[in-house]
Design a protein around this motif. Structure first.
Motif, PDB file in Angstrom:
ATOM      1  N   VAL A 216       9.461 -15.992  -1.555  1.00 27.66           N
ATOM      2  CA  VAL A 216       8.697 -14.877  -2.141  1.00 27.66           C
ATOM      3  C   VAL A 216       7.350 -15.375  -2.665  1.00 27.66           C
ATOM      4  CG1 VAL A 216       8.650 -13.196  -4.018  1.00 27.66           C
ATOM      5  CG2 VAL A 216      10.724 -13.493  -2.669  1.00 27.66           C
ATOM      6  N   PHE A 217       7.344 -16.528  -3.335  1.00 26.82           N
ATOM      7  CA  PHE A 217       6.085 -17.103  -3.828  1.00 26.82           C
ATOM      8  C   PHE A 217       5.119 -17.345  -2.670  1.00 26.82           C
ATOM      9  CE2 PHE A 217       8.516 -19.292  -7.513  1.00 26.82           C
ATOM     10  CZ  PHE A 217       8.466 -18.119  -8.253  1.00 26.82           C
ATOM     11  N   THR A 222       0.118 -16.106   0.047  1.00 29.45           N
ATOM     12  CA  THR A 222      -0.588 -15.815   1.296  1.00 29.45           C
ATOM     13  C   THR A 222      -1.331 -14.495   1.200  1.00 29.45           C
ATOM     14  OG1 THR A 222       1.078 -17.063   2.539  1.00 29.45           O
ATOM     15  CG2 THR A 222      -0.308 -15.538   3.780  1.00 29.45           C
ATOM     16  N   LEU A 223      -0.688 -13.483   0.656  1.00 25.82           N
ATOM     17  CA  LEU A 223      -1.351 -12.192   0.479  1.00 25.82           C
ATOM     18  C   LEU A 223      -2.562 -12.335  -0.444  1.00 25.82           C
ATOM     19  CD1 LEU A 223      -1.462  -9.157   0.970  1.00 25.82           C
ATOM     20  CD2 LEU A 223       0.175  -8.860  -0.918  1.00 25.82           C
ATOM     21  N   GLU A 230      -7.595 -16.196  -5.944  1.00 25.55           N
ATOM     22  CA  GLU A 230      -7.257 -17.611  -5.986  1.00 25.55           C
ATOM     23  C   GLU A 230      -5.780 -17.821  -6.314  1.00 25.55           C
ATOM     24  OE1 GLU A 230      -9.606 -16.189  -7.677  1.00 25.55           O
ATOM     25  OE2 GLU A 230     -11.547 -17.073  -7.103  1.00 25.55           O
ATOM     26  N   ALA A 231      -5.229 -18.887  -5.698  1.00 24.61           N
ATOM     27  CA  ALA A 231      -3.811 -19.183  -5.912  1.00 24.61           C
ATOM     28  C   ALA A 231      -3.518 -19.460  -7.380  1.00 24.61           C
ATOM     29  CB  ALA A 231      -3.402 -20.377  -5.052  1.00 24.61           C
ATOM     30  N   ASP A 232      -4.463 -20.089  -8.081  1.00 23.39           N
ATOM     31  CA  ASP A 232      -4.237 -20.387  -9.498  1.00 23.39           C
ATOM     32  C   ASP A 232      -4.057 -19.116 -10.309  1.00 23.39           C
ATOM     33  OD1 ASP A 232      -4.247 -23.080  -9.157  1.00 23.39           O
ATOM     34  OD2 ASP A 232      -6.343 -23.368  -9.736  1.00 23.39           O
ATOM     35  N   ARG A 233      -4.747 -18.054  -9.920  1.00 18.88           N
ATOM     36  CA  ARG A 233      -4.588 -16.779 -10.632  1.00 18.88           C
ATOM     37  C   ARG A 233      -3.194 -16.217 -10.416  1.00 18.88           C
ATOM     38  NH1 ARG A 233      -9.254 -14.074 -12.238  1.00 18.88           N
ATOM     39  NH2 ARG A 233     -10.774 -15.624 -12.920  1.00 18.88           N
ATOM     40  N   GLY A 317       4.781 -20.947   6.968  1.00 20.05           N
ATOM     41  CA  GLY A 317       5.255 -19.851   7.810  1.00 20.05           C
ATOM     42  C   GLY A 317       4.507 -18.566   7.554  1.00 20.05           C
ATOM     43  N   SER A 318       4.309 -18.262   6.281  1.00 16.32           N
ATOM     44  CA  SER A 318       3.562 -17.046   5.931  1.00 16.32           C
ATOM     45  C   SER A 318       2.084 -17.195   6.282  1.00 16.32           C
ATOM     46  CB  SER A 318       3.702 -16.748   4.435  1.00 16.32           C
ATOM     47  OG  SER A 318       5.030 -16.442   4.106  1.00 16.32           O
ATOM     48  N   ARG A 319       1.552 -18.396   6.051  1.00 16.36           N
ATOM     49  CA  ARG A 319       0.115 -18.593   6.293  1.00 16.36           C
ATOM     50  C   ARG A 319      -0.240 -18.468   7.767  1.00 16.36           C
ATOM     51  NH1 ARG A 319      -1.420 -23.752   2.322  1.00 16.36           N
ATOM     52  NH2 ARG A 319      -1.706 -22.527   0.403  1.00 16.36           N
TER      53      ARG A 319
END
Length: 340
Positions: A216-217, A222-223, A230-233, A317-319
């Motif tokens: 899920v993360f 990816t979304l 940003e991923a950090d957000r 996989g998601s990316r």
């Protein structure tokens, strides 16, 4: 003196003193987890009723046991020349092995050795990795007890002796082993009764929760990456997924993807056995295999950033499904939506 706090994390009374306490301990499988477990066990505090003879080691390759001997000295650990020597010498044998095939092979050798040289006093075998099928033939040998004892935690957690240890099997054997492993190797024991199948099943249930969360993360990251967030957000919402946010996919300090695929396969078998579907695990299994395939291709081309991929690499996989680079978020180009 042992910490009184440690006793609150053990579901058993202390073994009787004096009594038939294990005098020689052996450890088989000095891998990413096993190295720290064996090291901490060899450095264990003096426990009333237990002797402090060197921990006996056996591993298929000699490098890591030799490193441990160099670190601790031969007064704490000693390498045995064969599995037969270790089995015949030890009262307790603890194994931490890579996969089901290795577990099967090693335990078949245990059975062969004990059949040829029947023990005259109690021996306890403790399997601490996650296995799919349990071979009960060991427990049929006189004076021999087998307990399953998978652990929760990464190598970093094992390094700090903070593993959570799950046990199922013979009650007296669990009691003896629990006082060996806590607090030297782990911080607490969860007892699941005498059926040896219970502890591995419990471990797979726990890993299904972790694996589902990672999947899920990965999808959420990816979304976010596609939307220019940003991923950090996104990571501010969930602390666990920091490795994916920072493209930190080194499996030597985490949980190697091979272990993740193995556990995902076991979880899917479990869901089939009990007619209890978990669709997110099916997707996670597919994404783990995708990540491994991409990583293996990169290794063949000499482009892999890490030698061993962590299971947080599941995000690949998601990316790739979203048209992004699998392991390097710095290469992503955000989609900018135009106002109508």
């Amino acid at each position: 003196m042992e910490s009184l706090h440690a006793h609150t994390n053990l579901p058993y009374s202390r073994p009787a003193t004096p009594g038939l306490h294990p005098s020689q301990i052996g450890f088989v499988g000095i891998g990413a987890m096993g190295y720290f477990m064996a090291r901490n066990l060899a450095n264990r505090r003096v426990i009333p009723g237990f002797t402090n003879s060197p921990l006996l080691l056996w591993n298929r390759s000699p490098e890591r046991p030799q490193k441990l001997v160099k670190e601790l000295g031969e007064d704490r650990v000693r390498i045995t020349q064969s599995l037969e020597e270790l089995v015949n010498s030890c009262d307790v044998v603890i194994t931490n092995l890579a996969n089901d095939a290795v577990v099967k092979s090693i335990y078949e050798q245990f059975v062969k050795t004990l059949t040829q040289n029947s023990p005259v006093r109690s021996k306890i075998f403790v399997e601490t990795s996650t296995v799919g099928e349990i071979d009960g033939s060991l427990s049929k040998i006189p004076h021999t007890h087998f307990i399953t004892s998978p652990v929760f935690g990464t190598p970093a957690v094992a390094d700090k002796a903070q593993l959570v240890i799950v046990m199922s099997g013979d009650y007296r054997s669990k009691k003896e082993v629990a006082y060996l492993l806590v607090p030297s190797v782990g911080r607490k024991v969860i007892d699941l009764g005498e059926n040896v199948e219970k502890a591995p099943t419990f471990k797979l249930i726990g890993n299904s929760m972790i694996l589902g969360a990672i999947e899920v993360f990965g999808e959420a990251y990816t979304l976010g990456e596609k939307a220019g967030i940003e991923a950090d957000r996104v990571n501010d919402l969930m602390a666990y997924s920091d490795r994916m946010a920072k493209d930190s996919f080194d499996g030597t300090i985490g949980f190697a993807i091979e272990g993740g695929i193995k556990d995902a396969s076991h979880i899917r078998h479990l869901t089939s056995t009990y007619d209890s579907p978990m669709p997110v695990i099916d997707v996670a299994h597919q994404h783990l295999i995708t990540a491994r395939a991409i990583h293996n291709a990169q290794k063949r081309e000499g482009k892999a950033v890490v030698d061993t991929l962590d299971w947080s690499g599941i995000i690949a996989g998601s990316r790739v499904a979203a048209g992004l680079d699998p392991f390097d978020s710095k290469k992503h180009q955000n989609v900018v939506l135009e106002d109508d």
